[in-house]
Scaffold this active site. Structure first.
Site, PDB file in Angstrom:
ATOM      1  N   ASP A 220       0.819  -1.212   0.000  1.00 58.67           N
ATOM      2  CA  ASP A 220       0.000   0.000   0.000  1.00 58.67           C
ATOM      3  C   ASP A 220       0.855   1.264   0.000  1.00 58.67           C
ATOM      4  OD1 ASP A 220      -2.356   1.450   0.023  1.00 58.67           O
ATOM      5  OD2 ASP A 220      -3.234   0.333   1.675  1.00 58.67           O
ATOM      6  N   ASP A 284      -9.850   3.793  -3.261  1.00 56.85           N
ATOM      7  CA  ASP A 284     -10.622   3.268  -2.148  1.00 56.85           C
ATOM      8  C   ASP A 284     -12.109   3.381  -2.408  1.00 56.85           C
ATOM      9  OD1 ASP A 284      -9.097   2.138  -0.278  1.00 56.85           O
ATOM     10  OD2 ASP A 284      -9.006   3.853   1.066  1.00 56.85           O
TER      11      ASP A 284
HETATM   12  C1  DGJ Z   1      -6.018   1.867   1.397  1.00 53.54           C
HETATM   13  C2  DGJ Z   1      -6.449   0.777   0.456  1.00 53.54           C
HETATM   14  O1  DGJ Z   1      -6.940   1.329  -0.727  1.00 53.54           O
HETATM   15  C3  DGJ Z   1      -7.476  -0.117   1.124  1.00 53.54           C
HETATM   16  O2  DGJ Z   1      -7.889  -1.123   0.235  1.00 53.54           O
HETATM   17  C4  DGJ Z   1      -6.908  -0.709   2.376  1.00 53.54           C
HETATM   18  O3  DGJ Z   1      -5.845  -1.560   2.061  1.00 53.54           O
HETATM   19  C5  DGJ Z   1      -6.446   0.418   3.296  1.00 53.54           C
HETATM   20  N1  DGJ Z   1      -5.530   1.305   2.633  1.00 53.54           N
HETATM   21  C6  DGJ Z   1      -5.820  -0.151   4.537  1.00 53.54           C
HETATM   22  O4  DGJ Z   1      -5.343   0.821   5.379  1.00 53.54           O
END
Ligand code: DGJ
Length: 482
Positions: A220, A284
């Site tokens: 991430d 997200d």
């Molecule tokens: C951002 C990502 O886009 C989500 O899918 C998830 O992994 C969160 N971070 C976790 O903190």
């Protein structure tokens, strides 16, 4: 980038890498290699441009060793349980996932020490034994026994001030001395030019990848890099190079592990990142309507197989909108598909829906992940249409998404270019909204009975478009019959 028209009418495009002030100083005789600039000329518009980029990504960018492997359907735990990890419950989620046809199960954020929310814990890459008192092995083995691969979430470049790592190494921040770093999602960036920090991160990743049967890392990146500094100098470019070095080192040590660049927040989505990773998470925002637009943007440069696209819960967490399983399922279909929710809590009806779209994706993914993508237009801006046509032009899948109410009373025609003009195609509706036949008295006959048309007819005359409600979609398939 700068695009300009010269006084004599010539069009000029200039592009440059952006280095921060003072970041790079060349001594006499030294040279600098900039990042690659990828450009394409097309005399068939933006579709032609995308064909060039997609072809280049497939032939020359993506790590080749996984090219022949079908991309496994994911279940990602994030929107299902967030930071609330209970291994017994997670194993129940895995069992239900396998029953629906999921092929890879990924534990997202929340598994490591101190990570009960997004304010603390980043950097402390040690299993949280208060959440996992019997370790992680039993969960991984459970997932593997169900026939699924196991994946785990990391955000290696980031650190929370509320972490043991920061308390021990406050000097590991990527910062210019004397300036306060602004936070992004309560977190800071680690200076990867610091060898101790770099080695620590590699050691932690290497530990988990060696200790458990992990097939996939969700890597991430939840904030931009702002005012990056190393030893008093700006350090944006070097940070990126060291990030590549870290990924490369992990891949060299664990060549069978696939990596997602989950770059929603930090923007690590580009061809250089894709040379060492396997797919991207684009946002997200998992609302199917928003996702249609996000996926459209992504499609200009990246082929469908590198774009994670997950079916979320009917009540979208980021927008509070509700969408039918058909619209969510069809929207997730044209990427690398996954499910992003807690299957244990879902109704039987929803689960049957997930199973249905998983099956459909498995049947279509050889085509979707190798064919040519076309963005099609009708006279109505409320339509968003994407076709994927196999390289040999023998079959195609076309997704018609109705983003808003139709602009006109009659829906116009769907024209599909790129087929074999002389061939005849059988055209059928494969998936439609549950209220498809309630909307008007009479949908075009071909949507009921199918039809046979030549490739030339499809391109020049087209099919009468059906009427669709806003935020619904229809999937049609074409197969060459002669
Ligand atoms: C951002 C990502 O886009 C989500 O899918 C998830 O992994 C969160 N971070 C976790 O903190």
């Amino acid at each position: 980038m700068r695009v300009d028209v010269k006084a004599d009418g010539r069009r000029v495009v200039q592009a440059e890498a952006i280095y921060l002030p003072g970041e790079i100083a060349l001594a006499k005789g030294e040279s600098l290699t900039t990042p690659w600039l990828y450009a394409s000329y097309s005399d068939t518009g933006l579709n032609g441009m995308s064909h060039h980029f997609h072809g280049h990504v497939r032939a020359a960018i993506l790590p080749s060793e996984f090219a022949a492997k079908p991309r496994p359907i994911h279940l990602n735990t994030w929107e299902g349980i967030y930071f609330d990890h209970d291994p017994e419950y997670i194993m129940a989620m895995a069992t239900q996932s396998a029953e629906m046809g999921v092929e890879r199960f990924i534990i997202d954020d929340g598994w490591f020490r101190g990570r009960n929310g997004d304010k603390a814990g980043l950097g402390d890459w040690f299993l949280d034994e208060s959440k996992y008192p019997n370790g992680l092995t039993q969960v991984v083995e459970h997932v593997n026994t169900l026939g699924m691969e196991f994946g785990l979430w990391f955000e290696p470049e980031m650190i929370n001030k509320d972490s043991d790592l920061y308390r021990t190494h406050p000097d590991w921040l990527l910062a210019v001395d004397g300036y306060d770093q602004p936070t992004g999602r309560n977190q800071f960036v680690i200076n990867l030019q610091n060898d101790d920090a770099f080695n620590f991160l590699f050691e932690r990743l290497d530990h988990f990848l060696s200790a458990y049967n992990i097939a996939y890392i969700k890597w991430d990146m939840n904030r931009e890099i702002v005012q990056p500094g190393h030893e008093g100098k700006a350090a944006g470019q070097k940070q990126t190079e060291r990030y590549y070095a870290l990924v490369d080192k992990v891949r060299a040590a664990h060549p069978n592990v696939e990596i997602e660049s989950c770059a929603a927040g930090g923007g690590r989505i580009d061809f250089e990142v894709l040379k060492r990773t396997h797919r991207f998470w684009t946002s997200d925002n998992n609302d199917a309507l928003e996702r249609q637009r996000i996926q459209r943007g992504m499609s200009y440069f990246f082929p469908p197989e590198v774009m994670g696209s997950h079916i979320g819960a009917s009540h979208c967490h980021s927008t509070r909108r509700r969408h039918s399983i058909e619209f969510r399922g069809l929207t997730a279909l044209f990427g690398h598909m996954g499910i992003e929710l807690d299957p244990v809590k879902e109704t039987q009806e929803e689960k049957e829906g997930f199973e249905h779209y998983i099956k459909l994706h498995k049947a279509l993914r050889p085509l979707l992940h190798s064919g040519k993508t076309w963005r099609l237009q009708t006279d109505d801006d409320a339509h968003q249409i994407q076709a994927v046509i196999s390289q040999d032009k023998s079959e195609a899948a076309v997704l018609i998404a109705q983003l808003a109410m139709p602009t006109n009373a009659l829906s116009g025609h769907l024209r599909i270019p790129g087929l074999d003009a002389d061939a005849t195609y059988k055209i059928d509706v494969v998936d439609k909204p549950s209220n498809f036949n309630d909307i008007v008295n009479c949908q075009p006959l071909w949507t009921e009975e199918g039809c046979e048309l030549s490739g030339e007819w499809c391109e020049k005359v087209g099919l009468t478009m059906p009427i669709l409600d806003a935020e619904t979609a229809l999937l049609i398939q074409l197969k060459r019959v002669s």
